[in-house]
Design an enzyme around this catalytic site. Structure first.
Site, PDB file in Angstrom:
ATOM      1  N   HIS A 114       0.841  -1.202   0.000  1.00  0.00           N
ATOM      2  CA  HIS A 114       0.000   0.000   0.000  1.00  0.00           C
ATOM      3  C   HIS A 114       0.880   1.257   0.000  1.00  0.00           C
ATOM      4  O   HIS A 114       2.097   1.174   0.193  1.00  0.00           O
ATOM      5  CB  HIS A 114      -0.973   0.018   1.203  1.00  0.00           C
ATOM      6  CG  HIS A 114      -0.295   0.070   2.537  1.00  0.00           C
ATOM      7  ND1 HIS A 114      -0.361  -0.962   3.450  1.00  0.00           N
ATOM      8  CD2 HIS A 114       0.482   1.027   3.116  1.00  0.00           C
ATOM      9  CE1 HIS A 114       0.336  -0.642   4.529  1.00  0.00           C
ATOM     10  NE2 HIS A 114       0.851   0.571   4.350  1.00  0.00           N
TER      11      HIS A 114
HETATM   12  P1  TYD Z   1      -2.625  -2.989   7.464  1.00  0.00           P
HETATM   13  O1  TYD Z   1      -2.354  -1.545   7.344  1.00  0.00           O
HETATM   14  O2  TYD Z   1      -3.322  -3.652   6.350  1.00  0.00           O
HETATM   15  O3  TYD Z   1      -1.269  -3.748   7.769  1.00  0.00           O
HETATM   16  P2  TYD Z   1      -0.113  -4.117   6.737  1.00  0.00           P
HETATM   17  O4  TYD Z   1      -0.154  -3.077   5.669  1.00  0.00           O
HETATM   18  O5  TYD Z   1       1.148  -4.050   7.538  1.00  0.00           O
HETATM   19  O6  TYD Z   1      -0.372  -5.468   6.238  1.00  0.00           O
HETATM   20  O7  TYD Z   1      -3.426  -3.195   8.822  1.00  0.00           O
HETATM   21  C1  TYD Z   1      -3.892  -4.467   9.241  1.00  0.00           C
HETATM   22  C2  TYD Z   1      -5.151  -4.265  10.034  1.00  0.00           C
HETATM   23  O8  TYD Z   1      -4.920  -3.502  11.189  1.00  0.00           O
HETATM   24  C3  TYD Z   1      -6.229  -3.570   9.245  1.00  0.00           C
HETATM   25  O9  TYD Z   1      -7.454  -4.242   9.496  1.00  0.00           O
HETATM   26  C4  TYD Z   1      -6.331  -2.213   9.852  1.00  0.00           C
HETATM   27  C5  TYD Z   1      -5.811  -2.406  11.243  1.00  0.00           C
HETATM   28  N1  TYD Z   1      -5.098  -1.233  11.750  1.00  0.00           N
HETATM   29  C6  TYD Z   1      -5.699  -0.399  12.659  1.00  0.00           C
HETATM   30  O10 TYD Z   1      -6.840  -0.602  13.073  1.00  0.00           O
HETATM   31  N2  TYD Z   1      -5.005   0.669  13.133  1.00  0.00           N
HETATM   32  C7  TYD Z   1      -3.760   0.947  12.727  1.00  0.00           C
HETATM   33  O11 TYD Z   1      -3.144   1.946  13.185  1.00  0.00           O
HETATM   34  C8  TYD Z   1      -3.157   0.091  11.747  1.00  0.00           C
HETATM   35  C9  TYD Z   1      -1.787   0.366  11.238  1.00  0.00           C
HETATM   36  C10 TYD Z   1      -3.879  -0.991  11.299  1.00  0.00           C
END
Ligand code: TYD
Length: 378
Positions: free
Chosen positions: A288
């Site tokens: 992302h």
């Molecule tokens: P995501 O950003 O998709 O993680 P990565 O990019 O590292 O794989 O986040 C995973 C999950 O966590 C998603 O459901 C959103 C949640 N999340 C929060 O609720 N708050 C936050 O600050 C972050 C970073 C993620």
């Protein structure tokens, strides 16, 4: 002289002489004007004692009320107020002298009023022109001159980056100033007012904001730039590897302590902290980009590869020690690959969590970057 100007100090004598000339000129004009429009018999000789008195009063007011304080650094609005204050105090003082010596009746009140009114405009105009002349004389060839705003940790790097592009940095405004007077011979503006004064007197034609989010531009600076039609440029970098300050104890059993301070070591205030633990090797995460969020990534334990993609090229940064931080600005596609199981990824973020601020589709990311680039070009 250059140094004096640079540090905001100046010999007031030239301004004082100009003020005194304005007093004389204002009186001559006032007498001429008055005699031109009225039939009253009154001569310049009769008015001379008032001129002498006004000159004395002017010197006393300048010294006692320090009305030329920071005259070179004052912006137009402040200059109008200060000149007005100077003239009003002088007028009151002169009136008191004439009243106590009971000599007011000997002179024309209309001319005194008129002289002070003219004095105000003359002084203001002459001070302004003299300031311009002084500034122009000492800072020639400043078409590529700039004010740099950054944080202490980025200042040296910012200077060298800007110098490479031919920009001459006239002054630096540090968001986290610790009272430095200069950095690499470039004077540091001690306050936002000082920084604005640098622009106010044409020392710098542009403001470069280095490594900071646009939200961190102080309102006063943004307003002054708008008012003075000075362009603000955000010096973009997409990512930077930074040394996280680390304290190690002589006794290895104490381990090591690393720390990061928001707005000091990283160019944003920290709104959110998150970390990813209990991981397996070869875990892939991320995929992302962010529209707004600036982040600092670090790995206090283990080894993680961060693949960064700006839409044109890909680069990999390996985080494998607690003292290594990766500063990511918005608009970068990233993928994290865990090289060792149990590696911990910690993130300091400039924004609260907002799913709408994420770009999770690669084609969308490319389109967003192109659109953003177009906005910057315009
Ligand atoms: P995501 O950003 O998709 O993680 P990565 O990019 O590292 O794989 O986040 C995973 C999950 O966590 C998603 O459901 C959103 C949640 N999340 C929060 O609720 N708050 C936050 O600050 C972050 C970073 C993620």
């Amino acid at each position: 002289m250059k140094n004096e100007l640079r540090h905001g100090r100046l010999k007031f004598i030239s301004f004082l002489i100009i003020d005194l000339l304005c007093v004389v000129l204002a009186n001559v004009l006032a007498v001429r004007l008055y005699l031109g429009i009225s039939s009253v018999k009154y001569s310049m000789e009769e008015h001379l004692p008032v001129i002498y008195l006004m000159l004395c009063v002017d010197i006393i007011v300048t010294a006692a009320f320090n009305t030329l304080r920071e005259v070179l650094r004052r912006r137009k609005r402040i200059e109008i107020l200060e000149t007005f204050k100077h003239v009003v105090i002088s007028f009151v003082l002169l009136a008191m002298v004439l009243f106590t010596t009971k000599s007011g009746a000997d002179y024309s009140r209309v001319i005194v009023f008129l002289a002070y009114a003219l004095e105000f405009f003359l002084m203001l105009g002459c001070r302004y022109i003299w300031k311009k002349i002084l500034m122009r004389a000492y800072w020639k060839n400043n078409s590529d001159s700039a004010l740099l705003m950054t944080t202490d940790s980025f200042a040296t790097e910012a200077l060298s980056d800007l110098r490479k592009t031919g920009v001459e940095v006239k002054s630096i405004f540090l968001l986290d100033s610790k009272g430095q007077k200069s950095i690499e011979d470039v004077p540091v503006s001690g306050s936002i007012e000082d920084a604005i004064a640098v622009l106010g007197w044409d020392l710098a034609k542009k403001v470069y904001i280095y490594g900071l989010d646009h939200q961190m531009i102080p309102d006063a600076l943004a307003a002054a730039c708008k008012e003075m039609k000075v362009k603000i440029d955000l010096v973009d970098f997409k990512y930077k590897i930074i040394d996280v300050k680390t304290v190690k104890n002589d006794d290895s059993r104490y381990g090591s302590l690393s720390f990061i301070e928001g707005k000091r070591d990283i160019p944003f205030p920290i709104r959110r902290v998150y970390w990813i633990t209990e991981t397996e090797a070869d875990l892939h995460r991320g995929h992302h980009a962010h529209k707004l969020n600036c982040q600092l990534l670090f790995c206090p334990h283990g080894k993680i590869d961060i693949i960064l993609d700006d839409g044109e090229k890909k680069e990999t940064v390996t985080l494998d020690e607690p003292g290594k931080g990766l500063l990511l600005m918005p608009g970068l596609w990233r993928e994290m690959i865990w090289q060792e199981s149990g590696s911990v990824l910690c993130v300091l973020a400039s924004e609260y969590y907002d799913p709408d601020e994420y770009i999770r589709n690669y084609d969308g990311f490319i389109a967003y970057n192109n659109e953003d680039g177009r906005k910057k070009d315009n």
